[in-house]
Design an enzyme around this catalytic site. Structure first.
Site, PDB file in Angstrom:
ATOM      1  N   ASP B 124       3.884  -7.736  -2.456  1.00  0.00           N
ATOM      2  CA  ASP B 124       2.415  -7.813  -2.472  1.00  0.00           C
ATOM      3  C   ASP B 124       1.938  -8.069  -3.895  1.00  0.00           C
ATOM      4  O   ASP B 124       2.699  -7.921  -4.864  1.00  0.00           O
ATOM      5  CB  ASP B 124       1.791  -6.526  -1.912  1.00  0.00           C
ATOM      6  N   GLU B 191       2.945  -1.952  -3.035  1.00  0.00           N
ATOM      7  CA  GLU B 191       3.068  -1.375  -4.382  1.00  0.00           C
ATOM      8  C   GLU B 191       1.742  -1.385  -5.125  1.00  0.00           C
ATOM      9  O   GLU B 191       1.399  -0.428  -5.817  1.00  0.00           O
ATOM     10  CB  GLU B 191       4.130  -2.128  -5.188  1.00  0.00           C
TER      11      GLU B 191
END
Lengths: 501, 501
Positions: B124, B191
């Site tokens: 991400d 994250e």
């Protein structure tokens, strides 16, 4: 149309009899009570128009309300009605062509042998919505028969008092009584949004529309409590400051930079903490030296006022008052300066946790000013204090303290003709001497009227301290609406009869 | 499908020759350079998917990127690929059924005679938009030929490093070289939004999928500067606190109440000003006593590191550093605690002037923690300090200080087998010994891996300190992408050959 006015005016002149002033009060007060349905209806029609000046989308409603009032004035025989346009509203606005609502100027009577009173009021209101927690639709006047009060946005602030003056004229007309003074109206539609444009208009009309004004009466405040009528002769001023501390070029991550960088927010809390202590004591050198000393005579004034610590606690919703006795509380709200810290711009202000080192933070604080503080000198003391407090930190950041805006305090002579007339009127209607109060807040227009018209002002409140003017479920007790109108009516007569202004 | 993997694996085994480790580096590095178009294309395809984990509407893109990576893993011969679902995302979310993106578990090699390295990465990215000031579309990989770098959201954080591992495997396969270790992937998609759900997964898989893991390698940080490679062996922890001061029942008008009421904001700035001074010194008794003393050997470490005050100033965009020499700056970022004041919730925080006395204000601050600070003891000291500082004010308001969240510091042995292998690899590729650095921020997952897998972690960064990971125009120098892959490749071989873990 002109003919009709002439006829009516003639009728009034015919109705003028050689009655003593006091003799007129009984029929006048009786008439005011008799006209109750009409007076409530006049107010109800006003409340139904959502004249929220801060909501651009509701500007047409504000203008509509202005025209409703102008029509009423016309029906009641007011003349020379002028809808004064103030031009486009200055930024920030969404619509750059947004027109300010008009100021309604009108006259009732032009008799050079009579005194002339300017009555100020405003027809705009604060925002309101059912969702905010109102028990009833805020834009529908509801009568609570049990509590004997009217509820709706604007009933007490300021549509009730404004209509009150119209109703007083109507009561005189119905009785065929001549009005003992000339009236000039100055009804604005931007009071809840900073009275934009009004200062200029007053200055422009000072020698024109307003040239014969002897005194100004403002009914846009409230009794101190819920039981005793008051007349208000003083307001504190407000000098609003900001102190900005700037460090890094952009917000930084506290993990990566924390400990090695001088943090603006750390400097700011140090500077802010040097301004005032938790007991409310202003720590800026020289500020308290400017405050007029309390005289023994003044002390007595506070002791007589109907107020208590319990009322203060009820108003604040807490037991966090800094003083225990009435006089101390009132003096610190009215006649001593105060310093409040309002907040910080530029720092993290949301819920939760964010590990930011804000790059630039601006602390906001203001000082409420009182006699004999000099505004310019205060600015100098405050700015120097902030700079000195910041310098003492030895920080590599930059600091700038500045004034954002200021408004002077106002203090009047509570024993002049206008106040004396209003005190007599209060005694006549309510059977008690009013308390002479000051207020902690500011109504800057008071000063503008005094300065531009070279006259005095009086604040003659109609509603009570618990009316919830800017809150939900705004109300006006029926006894205050009708008692207020009777006081206004009697005030006109006492003032007309008084020596001086 | 199974057959195809078997055949490929056989091909690798056939390709395994009895070459010395170092002899393999030349063809490996050459192959990595040769495959440049393919490796850039693999990264470009990833960058095109706007996998912003914090934007609910882009969740399908995050999941799409997970599948893109899984497909690539499959093509490269990774086995046992599992897309681990983590369930619905906990509040606050707009969509209560929002699914968390999967964690991609996979293996390359299952040889019990080899060591097993868990490689962690995340697919991400941070939000990005042209309007933020990007020179090019953030979701299109653009190569700046002149500056020899790639630009695009995620190139350095963390898609470049993640793809780096895949590319290293591909280079081995192309050459027919056997991988000297087994790999296990743990690639997450949350994250940038707090790694939601990952702690639980790691705990659950510790004795299952992760049971043979010998060490963990995380490539999700950066060189300290722009020239010298680093290996990172320490992170500070973070204990985040808030102190709430509550007074009146609702926000009050400073004109009406100022001077007579105890203002929560005044109390708050006093309490906040007692925490830390403008020199960065923490004023809470006992906190500094817990900090491990600086040893002479440790001092030498900082002196050797390639860093300067100029770099610090460039990074902060100012000259507001609290220290002038390199060692002091680095020690205060890495090995001393710091206290940052982040902001105030509940006070006025907008532009302009508002004359409010906020009824309830919450100051936010955090302390970055270091060895040997005890988190629980720190909480106790901080909370007691706040209560004591507030009590000293004699305010009638209420005060509550509390921890919002905490994460421990992390420190590893920079001389263990994993760090030694990575240092050798760095020397082989870049021709210099890496600087051993710590970081001021926190990567909580590091601690979770160590705790749950009972092993050690290493941070092996690929990009440079000026890559702009969370900023506009995020970039990764081509020399870092390719140098980073070569370092990763050599690291696998050195680690395989080393004694111990």
């Amino acid at each position: 149309m002109f003919l009709r006015f002439v006829i009516r005016k003639t009728a009034i002149t015919i109705g003028k009899r050689n009655m003593s002033m006091e003799a007129k009060f009984e029929p006048l007060f009786k008439k005011i009570d008799e006209l109750k349905p009409r007076f409530i209806d006049r107010l109800a029609k006003a409340i139904e128009i959502p004249a929220v000046s801060s909501d651009e989308s509701l500007r047409p409603a504000v203008v509509k309300k202005a025209h409703y009032i102008a029509d009423e004035l016309k029906k009641l025989g007011f003349t020379d009605i002028q809808m004064k346009e103030l031009g486009t509203q200055p930024p920030p606005v969404n619509d750059p062509n947004l027109q300010l609502p008009p100021v309604i100027l009108s006259r009732y009577g032009t008799d050079a042998n009579k005194k002339t009173i300017l009555i100020y009021g405003h027809y705009d209101v604060q925002p309101a919505a059912l969702e905010d927690g109102w028990d009833t639709d805020p834009f529908k006047l509801v009568i609570d028969e049990q509590k004997q009060l009217m509820r709706g946005r604007g009933v007490t602030d300021d549509s009730g008092p404004l209509k009150g003056w119209l109703n007083v004229v109507e009561a005189h007309r119905e009785l065929g009584f001549d009005l003992p003074v000339n009236l000039v109206t100055c009804f604005e539609g931007m009071e809840e949004s900073g009275s934009v444009g009004l200062d200029t208009l007053i200055a422009e009309e000072a020698d024109k529309y307003f040239k014969d004004v002897d005194t100004v009466c403002i009914s846009d405040n409230y009794w101190l409590g819920t039981k005793k009528p008051v007349l208000t002769y003083g307001l504190r001023g407000c000098n609003y400051y900001q102190v900005t501390i700037e460090g890094p070029g952009a917000d930084l991550h506290s993990g990566i930079f924390g400990g090695a960088i001088a943090e603006p927010m750390v400097d700011l809390v140090q500077v802010l903490s040097s301004l005032v202590d938790s007991k409310g004591k202003i720590l800026i050198d020289g500020v308290m030296d400017m405050v007029a000393p309390v005289t023994e005579k003044e002390k007595e004034l506070y002791e007589k006022i109907d107020f208590s610590l319990d009322e203060m606690n009820a108003a604040s919703g807490s037991e966090t008052c800094l003083y225990k006795n009435k006089s101390d509380i009132l003096m610190h709200r009215w006649r001593f300066p105060s310093l409040s810290i309002h907040g910080v711009e530029g720092a993290f202000s949301a819920q939760g946790a964010k590990t930011v080192i804000p790059a630039k933070v601006t602390g906001k604080f203001s000082i409420r000013t009182v006699p004999d503080m000099n505004s310019d000198k205060l600015d100098k003391l405050v700015i120097e204090h902030c700079q000195k407090a910041f310098s003492a930190l030895g920080s590599p950041n930059k600091c700038k303290a500045e004034l954002i805006h200021n408004g002077d305090y106002w203090i009047s002579d509570p024993f002049n003709a206008s106040f004396t007339a209003a005190a007599q009127a209060t005694k006549t209607v309510y059977g008690v001497e009013p308390d002479f109060t000051r207020e902690g807040g500011s109504i800057p227009i008071t000063l503008t009227f005094e300065k531009e018209l070279k006259t005095n002002c009086m604040l003659l409140p109609m509603g009570r301290g618990d009316d919830g003017a800017h809150s939900i479920n705004e109300k006006l007790d029926l006894s205050n609406y009708f008692g207020g109108m009777k006081t206004m009516a009697a005030y006109l007569h006492y003032y007309a009869a008084a020596e001086g202004k």
